[in-house]
Design an enzyme around this catalytic site. Structure first.
Site, PDB file in Angstrom:
ATOM      1  CB  ALA A  34      -0.946   0.099   1.313  1.00  0.00           C
ATOM      2  CG  ASP A  37      -0.079   0.103  -4.381  1.00  0.00           C
ATOM      3  OD1 ASP A  37       1.016  -0.440  -5.105  1.00  0.00           O
ATOM      4  OD2 ASP A  37      -0.544  -0.987  -3.798  1.00  0.00           O
ATOM      5  CG  LEU A  83      28.324 -20.465 -22.025  1.00  0.00           C
ATOM      6  CD1 LEU A  83      27.555 -20.663 -20.771  1.00  0.00           C
ATOM      7  CD2 LEU A  83      29.895 -20.063 -21.544  1.00  0.00           C
ATOM      8  CD  GLU A 119      26.463 -17.499 -13.374  1.00  0.00           C
ATOM      9  OE1 GLU A 119      26.875 -16.787 -12.734  1.00  0.00           O
ATOM     10  OE2 GLU A 119      26.152 -17.153 -14.640  1.00  0.00           O
ATOM     11  CE  LYS A 121      23.745 -23.259 -21.655  1.00  0.00           C
ATOM     12  NZ  LYS A 121      22.695 -23.003 -22.132  1.00  0.00           N
ATOM     13  CG  ASP A 123      15.865 -24.513 -21.224  1.00  0.00           C
ATOM     14  OD1 ASP A 123      16.527 -23.805 -22.047  1.00  0.00           O
ATOM     15  OD2 ASP A 123      15.315 -25.464 -21.152  1.00  0.00           O
ATOM     16  CD  GLU A 184      19.128 -17.425 -20.831  1.00  0.00           C
ATOM     17  OE1 GLU A 184      20.259 -16.873 -21.053  1.00  0.00           O
ATOM     18  OE2 GLU A 184      18.832 -18.671 -21.514  1.00  0.00           O
ATOM     19  CE1 TYR A 236      24.387 -14.432 -19.444  1.00  0.00           C
ATOM     20  CE2 TYR A 236      22.301 -15.590 -18.251  1.00  0.00           C
ATOM     21  CZ  TYR A 236      22.997 -15.051 -19.506  1.00  0.00           C
ATOM     22  OH  TYR A 236      22.338 -15.616 -20.671  1.00  0.00           O
ATOM     23  CE  LYS A 325      22.726 -28.034 -22.311  1.00  0.00           C
ATOM     24  NZ  LYS A 325      22.875 -27.785 -23.698  1.00  0.00           N
ATOM     25  CB  CYS A 419     -18.446 -41.185 -22.877  1.00  0.00           C
ATOM     26  SG  CYS A 419     -17.309 -41.234 -21.443  1.00  0.00           S
ATOM     27  CB  CYS A 422     -20.533 -43.170 -19.025  1.00  0.00           C
ATOM     28  SG  CYS A 422     -20.860 -41.820 -20.114  1.00  0.00           S
ATOM     29  CB  CYS A 437     -18.473 -37.422 -22.307  1.00  0.00           C
ATOM     30  SG  CYS A 437     -19.996 -38.211 -21.238  1.00  0.00           S
ATOM     31  CB  CYS A 443     -20.082 -39.635 -17.662  1.00  0.00           C
ATOM     32  SG  CYS A 443     -18.445 -40.122 -17.770  1.00  0.00           S
TER      33      CYS A 443
HETATM   34  S1  IVH Z   1      27.096 -16.925 -19.836  1.00  0.00           S
HETATM   35  C1  IVH Z   1      30.692 -15.562 -21.933  1.00  0.00           C
HETATM   36  N1  IVH Z   1      25.648 -17.591 -17.969  1.00  0.00           N
HETATM   37  O1  IVH Z   1      23.667 -20.118 -22.328  1.00  0.00           O
HETATM   38  C2  IVH Z   1      29.203 -15.646 -21.369  1.00  0.00           C
HETATM   39  N2  IVH Z   1      25.160 -18.042 -20.093  1.00  0.00           N
HETATM   40  O2  IVH Z   1      25.537 -21.278 -24.432  1.00  0.00           O
HETATM   41  C3  IVH Z   1      28.350 -16.429 -22.177  1.00  0.00           C
HETATM   42  N3  IVH Z   1      22.790 -19.079 -20.337  1.00  0.00           N
HETATM   43  O3  IVH Z   1      23.378 -17.610 -24.746  1.00  0.00           O
HETATM   44  C4  IVH Z   1      26.910 -16.466 -21.508  1.00  0.00           C
HETATM   45  N4  IVH Z   1      22.369 -19.225 -18.365  1.00  0.00           N
HETATM   46  O4  IVH Z   1      21.563 -17.753 -23.247  1.00  0.00           O
HETATM   47  C5  IVH Z   1      25.781 -17.492 -19.221  1.00  0.00           C
HETATM   48  N5  IVH Z   1      24.192 -18.343 -16.243  1.00  0.00           N
HETATM   49  C6  IVH Z   1      24.386 -18.171 -17.547  1.00  0.00           C
HETATM   50  C7  IVH Z   1      23.544 -18.646 -18.253  1.00  0.00           C
HETATM   51  C8  IVH Z   1      23.858 -18.370 -19.732  1.00  0.00           C
HETATM   52  C9  IVH Z   1      21.969 -19.341 -19.422  1.00  0.00           C
HETATM   53  C10 IVH Z   1      22.567 -19.223 -22.102  1.00  0.00           C
HETATM   54  C11 IVH Z   1      22.718 -17.900 -22.613  1.00  0.00           C
HETATM   55  C12 IVH Z   1      23.827 -18.043 -23.674  1.00  0.00           C
HETATM   56  C13 IVH Z   1      24.059 -19.691 -23.703  1.00  0.00           C
HETATM   57  C14 IVH Z   1      25.321 -19.956 -24.046  1.00  0.00           C
END
Ligand code: IVH
Length: 687
Positions: A34, A37, A83, A119, A121, A123, A184, A236, A325, A419, A422, A437, A443
């Site tokens: 609040a 806001d 990477l 850290e 990766k 997606d 990301e 990152y 990975k 169905c 039933c 159905c 059913c």
């Molecule tokens: S570092 C040199 N850190 O992975 C720095 N990339 O294969 C390059 N990605 O295109 C990126 N998490 O989309 C970095 N913690 C992370 C990441 C990350 C996901 C992705 C990013 C990049 C791809 C590289």
């Protein structure tokens, strides 16, 4: 000393940015919603009175960006790298050894165990933001690494992306003159699942995974669509900077970004040597399913910047970082059969029965196919070899068919005519994607789902009546229809397996606590096709009583602002059914179940208050409040809450994933606000 409007606006913006920082980056807000806001309201009012004070980086201007006709190309100042991948522990060991060897041959002294920053990766999809003197200038996708696409208007709608970096007074660090920062954008798993559920229910295309959903949401021509999608970002890396001394290590870089207001992943850790890397990998792998977002591995980065520079890069990837990975969460298997599951309103959902296969460490033997359109789009046939994917908690899905392996005898999937549970006829309602159905309560599959819905939180809200218990009650023929719930005795319940006398008594008590309900809740609970919470509320407000609603003909039903011919017909069909009429009679019968719901006051707002005279529509979902709670609270303040947007609508309150109502409001020029403003209204303040 009183501040002039310009100074006040500046001060307000700084405060808001500081609160955003605490909220998004530190995850430690220091003011209530609040109070926050109130600052936004004051800033909006100030800007309304002095339009010349509106600046593009004002927190009020997130969704203001003009829709871009196309995504213009943007050259990255520094190329966006990718990477190298490691799949096995040995690959990581080799990576660490190569780094050591290279440093040694360059004559650089390095510790026996290199320090790494580890850290997740993420997606999602990589983005690059460019800030000049702390102000967001543009945002671009990765593209080919050299040139990306301009997605500025869309990125601006992400609340966790600062339009203005924290100022020199607010941070202990210097704000760079130029900063190209990388991160990301991703869609949290839960938001993704909700988005897909809605799309599937509407017969629309579903996204294959959260990454596609994030990419699709970011590549929207209309930033208002992006604004309604639950996107987030973590930062990152830095491409280019000027006007500051670069931090000496990756972990300091992350801290520095966070100081500037750029959100970083809370899972990043410093680790020592390969052993530290692998321990981190195993720990995160074990916790992967619990993370609120999808990750496909971890990234190790040599922490010291001097060593990073010494190691340099090869082709498009740095030598100082690697992505480790997780094992593929896709697998190849055989589609043995497609069966149809029957949902609450009888909707038939196709489910793939697979030759069991291990995907991401879990054995998968079923996968959802969403709806018939999806089967046609993917051209899935029984007997096909298919790629199955499982990502975190997401329900397994069929990604695609391996066409080369299609056997001659592969069979097309047909919607059954009756169905599978039933035997009643399956009907496809004109204008609807779903097939249903027609068996209704007769059913058992529909009955279970309908009963589950009847007592669910947003309907009658009975505690302790879980899926398993309902299943047992239906199978034991103790409950056939909702009214039967209230006839249950403790003795009957405690005879069920795994049900003690105490839990049985709790269930009966919970049922009786919910005997007093409201007309909107009852109407929603009935599960009439097309009648959700907001339509139920609109019907209750319009007709005032169940009796009057049941007597209304098609034309009278369509007179309700929310209701078109399809829902009107669905209501008529429901109330014309003798079984349904009988059920309603039983629900109301004082000798039996005896649910009680007071008559609803007609069109008049339920209360006089600060919002009397306003017609408000609520759409989408909110984080802190349900739509029903919001409706009740707004009505208490005197507002009329309508189920659909029309020329008479004063205000649309749009939550996440708002859809057609938002579009209609925008088309009609109705004012649209979000959850923050809703909270402000409910706290009794103007917006
Ligand atoms: S570092 C040199 N850190 O992975 C720095 N990339 O294969 C390059 N990605 O295109 C990126 N998490 O989309 C970095 N913690 C992370 C990441 C990350 C996901 C992705 C990013 C990049 C791809 C590289």
């Amino acid at each position: 000393m009183t501040l002039g409007p310009a100074q006040r606006a500046k001060a307000l913006r700084e405060q808001i940015v500081a609160h955003d920082y605490r909220y998004y980056v530190l995850d430690d807000p220091s003011v209530t919603d609040a109070e926050y806001d109130a600052l936004m309201v004051e800033l909006r009012q100030l800007e309304a009175a002095h339009p010349e004070l509106i600046s593009p980086d004002s927190p009020t201007q997130r969704v203001g960006g003009a829709p871009s006709p196309e995504f213009r190309p943007v050259s990255h100042r520094v190329g966006m790298l990718s990477l190298d991948n490691a799949f096995a522990d040995e690959d990581v060991i080799a990576f660490d050894r190569r780094a050591h060897e290279r440093l040694a041959s360059d004559g650089v002294a390095a510790p026996v165990d290199l320090l790494y920053s580890a850290e997740p990766k993420l997606d999602g999809l990589a983005i690059s933001l460019y800030y000049e003197n702390g102000r967001l200038i543009n945002a671009a996708t990765r593209g080919d690494g050299t040139t990306g696409e301009d997605v500025t208007a869309n990125i601006r709608t992400l609340r966790c992306v600062p339009l203005q970096l924290r100022s020199a007074e607010q941070t202990r660090v210097q704000v760079p003159r130029e900063l190209e920062v990388r991160g990301e954008v991703f869609m949290p798993t839960e938001g993704f699942m909700r988005l897909n559920e809605r799309a599937a229910a509407a017969g629309e295309k579903v996204f294959a995974n959260p990454r596609n959903a994030a990419a699709g949401s970011l590549r929207q021509l209309d930033p208002r669509v992006t604004a309604a999608r639950p996107l987030q970002a973590f930062f990152y890396a830095v491409g280019h900077w000027q006007g500051v001394a670069a931090p000496d290590s990756h972990h300091e870089l992350l801290r520095w970004l966070a100081e500037l207001g750029l959100r970083t992943c809370p899972e990043s850790r410093m680790v020592r040597g390969v052993e530290g890397c692998l321990a981190y990998y195993r720990d995160l792998g074990a916790r992967r399913a619990q993370l609120p977002y999808q990750i496909d591995g971890v990234v190790y980065k040599v922490d010291a910047r001097s060593l990073q520079e010494q190691l340099g890069q090869v082709a498009r990837a740095p030598r100082w970082a690697i992505a480790h990975k997780f094992p593929a969460d896709e697998a190849i298997t055989l589609l043995r059969e497609v069966e149809f599951q029957v949902g609450r309103t009888g909707t038939l959902t196709p489910v793939a029965r697979l030759e069991p296969v291990v995907v991401g460490g879990v054995t998968v033997s079923n996968a959802t196919l969403h709806n018939m359109d999806e089967i046609e789009r993917k051209d899935v046939r029984i007997g096909d070899t298919v790629i199955v994917r499982r990502a975190g908690d997401v329900i397994p899905e069929i990604v695609r068919v391996v066409l080369d392996r299609r056997p001659q005898h592969a069979r097309r999937v047909h919607l059954p005519e009756s169905c599978p549970v039933c035997g009643h006829a399956v009907v496809r309602v004109a204008g609807e994607a779903a097939a249903r159905c027609s068996g209704g309560y007769s059913c058992s599959a529909q009955r279970k789902e309908a009963l589950r819905h009847f007592v669910s939180r947003r309907a009658l809200d009975v505690e302790g009546l879980g899926d398993k218990l309902i299943e047992q009650l239906v199978d034991a023929e103790l409950v056939r229809s909702p009214a039967d719930f209230w006839a249950l005795s403790v003795a009957q319940l405690s005879e069920l397996p795994r049900m003690g006398e105490k839990s049985a008594a709790n269930v009966v008590t919970a049922l009786h606590e919910r005997r007093q309900t409201t007309l909107p809740r009852l109407l929603h609970a009935l599960g009439i096709p097309g009648v959700g919470e907001s339509t139920a509320a609109a019907l209750a407000a319009h007709f005032g009583s169940l009796q009057r609603l049941m007597e209304a003909d098609q034309a009278a039903l369509q007179a309700v602002s929310d209701i078109g011919p399809v829902i009107a017909a669905s209501l008529r069909a429901y109330f014309d059914d003798a079984g349904h009429r009988n059920e309603l009679k039983r629900l109301r019968d004082p000798a039996g179940a005896a649910l009680e719901w007071p008559e609803h006051e007609g069109r008049k707002p339920t209360a006089e208050g600060p919002l009397t005279g306003l017609t408000i529509v609520i759409t989408g979902s909110f984080t802190g409040i349900t739509r029903e709670e919001a409706t009740e609270a707004l009505q208490k303040l005197g507002a009329k809450v309508a189920g659909s947007v029309s020329g008479k609508t004063s205000l649309l309150i749009a939550g996440e994933e708002a859809g057609s109502k938002l579009a209609k409001a925008q088309a009609l020029g109705v004012r649209v606000v979000g959850e923050q403003e809703l909270k402000t209204l409910l706290s009794g303040q103007p917006i």
